[in-house]
Write a protein that holds these residues in place. Structure first.
Motif, PDB file in Angstrom:
ATOM      1  N   GLU A 161       0.867  -1.154  -0.065  1.00 21.84           N
ATOM      2  CA  GLU A 161       0.093  -0.287   0.025  1.00 21.84           C
ATOM      3  C   GLU A 161       0.934   1.046   0.211  1.00 21.84           C
ATOM      4  OE1 GLU A 161      -3.156  -0.115  -0.167  1.00 21.84           O
ATOM      5  OE2 GLU A 161      -3.351  -2.224  -0.291  1.00 21.84           O
ATOM      6  N   ARG A 204       2.259   6.626   2.622  1.00 24.76           N
ATOM      7  CA  ARG A 204       1.381   7.767   3.302  1.00 24.76           C
ATOM      8  C   ARG A 204       2.236   8.217   4.729  1.00 24.76           C
ATOM      9  NH1 ARG A 204      -3.702   8.089   1.026  1.00 24.76           N
ATOM     10  NH2 ARG A 204      -4.429   5.721   0.062  1.00 24.76           N
ATOM     11  N   TRP A 243      -8.064  15.824   3.979  1.00 26.66           N
ATOM     12  CA  TRP A 243      -6.663  14.992   4.166  1.00 26.66           C
ATOM     13  C   TRP A 243      -7.006  13.835   4.970  1.00 26.66           C
ATOM     14  CZ3 TRP A 243      -3.361  14.995   8.841  1.00 26.66           C
ATOM     15  CH2 TRP A 243      -2.085  14.775   8.528  1.00 26.66           C
ATOM     16  N   ASN A 244      -7.914  13.528   5.813  1.00 34.65           N
ATOM     17  CA  ASN A 244      -8.326  12.405   6.423  1.00 34.65           C
ATOM     18  C   ASN A 244      -6.989  11.623   7.120  1.00 34.65           C
ATOM     19  OD1 ASN A 244     -10.003  10.325   7.371  1.00 34.65           O
ATOM     20  ND2 ASN A 244      -9.604   9.209   5.655  1.00 34.65           N
ATOM     21  N   GLY A 288      -3.939  11.846   6.167  1.00 32.63           N
ATOM     22  CA  GLY A 288      -3.210  11.366   5.148  1.00 32.63           C
ATOM     23  C   GLY A 288      -3.732  10.230   4.458  1.00 32.63           C
ATOM     24  N   ASP A 289      -4.940   9.729   4.519  1.00 35.63           N
ATOM     25  CA  ASP A 289      -5.406   8.797   3.915  1.00 35.63           C
ATOM     26  C   ASP A 289      -6.715   9.511   2.828  1.00 35.63           C
ATOM     27  OD1 ASP A 289      -6.555   6.332   2.934  1.00 35.63           O
ATOM     28  OD2 ASP A 289      -7.483   5.695   4.749  1.00 35.63           O
ATOM     29  N   TYR A 290      -6.041   9.739   1.776  1.00 37.57           N
ATOM     30  CA  TYR A 290      -7.078  10.433   1.037  1.00 37.57           C
ATOM     31  C   TYR A 290      -6.871   9.743  -0.582  1.00 37.57           C
ATOM     32  CZ  TYR A 290      -2.243  12.784   0.155  1.00 37.57           C
ATOM     33  OH  TYR A 290      -1.232  12.872   0.000  1.00 37.57           O
ATOM     34  N   ASP A 291      -7.199   9.999  -1.659  1.00 36.88           N
ATOM     35  CA  ASP A 291      -7.256   9.356  -2.931  1.00 36.88           C
ATOM     36  C   ASP A 291      -5.818   9.807  -3.489  1.00 36.88           C
ATOM     37  OD1 ASP A 291      -9.594   7.954  -2.645  1.00 36.88           O
ATOM     38  OD2 ASP A 291     -10.745   9.694  -3.556  1.00 36.88           O
ATOM     39  N   ARG A 304     -11.915  11.865  -2.497  1.00 36.51           N
ATOM     40  CA  ARG A 304     -11.568  12.340  -1.100  1.00 36.51           C
ATOM     41  C   ARG A 304      -9.909  12.871  -1.193  1.00 36.51           C
ATOM     42  NH1 ARG A 304     -10.833   7.757   3.062  1.00 36.51           N
ATOM     43  NH2 ARG A 304     -13.069   7.846   3.244  1.00 36.51           N
ATOM     44  N   TYR A 305      -9.829  14.200  -1.419  1.00 36.10           N
ATOM     45  CA  TYR A 305      -8.654  14.856  -1.533  1.00 36.10           C
ATOM     46  C   TYR A 305      -8.617  16.225  -0.976  1.00 36.10           C
ATOM     47  CZ  TYR A 305      -4.936  16.827  -4.236  1.00 36.10           C
ATOM     48  OH  TYR A 305      -3.519  17.467  -4.561  1.00 36.10           O
ATOM     49  N   ASN A 307       0.849  15.036   0.829  1.00 33.01           N
ATOM     50  CA  ASN A 307       1.832  14.197   1.964  1.00 33.01           C
ATOM     51  C   ASN A 307       3.309  14.678   1.559  1.00 33.01           C
ATOM     52  OD1 ASN A 307      -0.341  13.264   3.608  1.00 33.01           O
ATOM     53  ND2 ASN A 307      -0.297  11.365   2.395  1.00 33.01           N
TER      54      ASN A 307
END
Length: 376
Positions: free
Chosen positions: A112, A115, A200-201, A203-206, A214-215, A280
């Motif tokens: 993965e 991030r 931003w979530n 660092g977990d975005y598209d 999600r960006y 990121n």
């Protein structure tokens, strides 16, 4: 992903594992780079360019990629950095999403994207990755000249202090020996704008999807606007926009919407940038810039750190209207390198474009850089 667009990038596989300054390591990491000109049999005509935070390795057009590069007016046959004489290398920074291993890259341990699992990044890591490319990847024992622009200038100082004897001459362009409070404050606000965007979530975005839902578009937009404001001078803003208002039909209908041309300009600039650079990666490289301090290599003293750099000649260029990397910081670099025994030329320009002058005021920068390189 193959977009069909021209691409002249090459890739060098870094030693695996690649150890990072602040701990952690990268497995299977790479550096993207481009080259122009030909390396002599003696391998003594190499010029390495280290870039600012966001540019790619595509500094100028070439046969593989004819699109204009970010320093197109400076680099090429017969130009200031003359590729008829020099073998020029431009390396994409480790941590940047323009081909080098970065937070958006796949972590081989998980399959993965890294991030925020990407190791803490320092500009010394950027410098060491570039050194590996030059020294082991291209077999160049000593650079004829190392050119560092903005963030890349700090990376260049790290390169020279960490690898004594690997550089003969240096061109320092609009940079600093350490981050000053104003620059840290601006970059901190830029990072905060990104981190506080709900998309931003953590660092977990598209990633790698220009149309992902999600960006952190708003956060990146504000960060870019803050940056652009500091890259130019008040003189430039006044001269270009004054207090000119938008035509009524171009104004936003919402309360407190854009009313002045300068607001619309910043918005357009931000829209062109937000999906072109990974958030990121922006965070990591921004923080690396804040952390850098050549004084770490001189017992906390900038001058002592600079005195550890052993080169023959240097050109240090600054611009009087630069508020992000003030002229006095260029003077520090010039004084320190001179004290270390280098023959130093210091050029202070009055370009109104501020920090971005090296990208815009090509005639003045060309005269300085071209004249210096012609004397090597």
């Amino acid at each position: 992903m193959n977009t069909g667009a021209p691409d002249a990038r090459r890739y060098y596989a870094l030693p695996s594992p690649f150890a990072m300054k602040r701990g952690g390591r990268l497995l299977g990491a790479q550096v993207a780079y481009e080259t122009w000109g030909r390396l002599t049999a003696a391998r003594d005509n190499a010029v390495l360019i280290l870039t600012g935070l966001s540019p790619s390795a595509h500094a100028a057009s070439n046969a593989e990629d004819p699109t204009p590069g970010w320093w197109e007016g400076m680099l090429g046959p017969g130009k200031a950095i003359d590729t008829d004489r020099w073998f020029v290398i431009c390396a994409n920074s480790l941590g940047s999403d323009k081909g080098s291993t970065c937070p958006a890259s796949i972590d081989p341990a998980t399959g993965e994207p890294y991030r925020l699992g990407f190791p803490e990044l320092a500009l010394e890591d950027v410098a060491n990755a570039a050194f590996e490319l030059v020294h082991h990847g291209l077999g160049i024992e000593r650079l004829a000249c190392l050119v560092g622009c903005s963030m890349g200038g700090m990376g260049a100082l790290a390169y020279m202090v960490l690898h004594p004897g690997s550089v003969r001459a240096h061109v320092s362009v609009d940079t600093a020996p350490q981050a000053q409070p104003f620059a840290i404050a601006i970059r901190s606000l830029q990072r905060e704008a990104i981190r506080l965007d709900p998309q931003w979530n953590g660092g977990d975005y598209d990633i790698h999807d220009g149309h992902g839902t999600r960006y952190p578009e708003m956060g990146m937009s504000i960060a870019r606007k803050l940056g652009v404001i500091t890259y130019r001078s008040a003189m430039e803003w006044n001269g270009r926009f004054a207090r000119i208002r938008l035509d009524p039909e171009k104004r936003e209908g919402e309360p407190f919407g854009f009313e002045f041309q300068v607001e619309s300009y910043l918005q357009g600039h931000a829209q062109r940038f937000v999906r072109s650079f990974d958030p990121n990666c922006y965070l990591y490289l921004s923080r690396a810039s804040d952390w850098f301090d050549i004084g770490e290599y001189g017992g906390g003293d900038i001058m002592q750190g600079l005195k550890r750099i052993q080169i023959e000649r240097a050109l240090v260029i600054g611009v009087s209207t630069d508020i992000l990397f003030p002229l006095e910081q260029q003077e520090q670099i010039a004084t320190g390198l001179s004290a270390a025994g280098a023959h130093v030329d210091f050029v202070a320009l009055d370009s109104p474009q501020g920090h971005d002058a090296f990208l815009v005021d090509i005639p003045n920068y060309s005269r300085a850089i071209g004249g210096f390189l012609a004397g090597l």
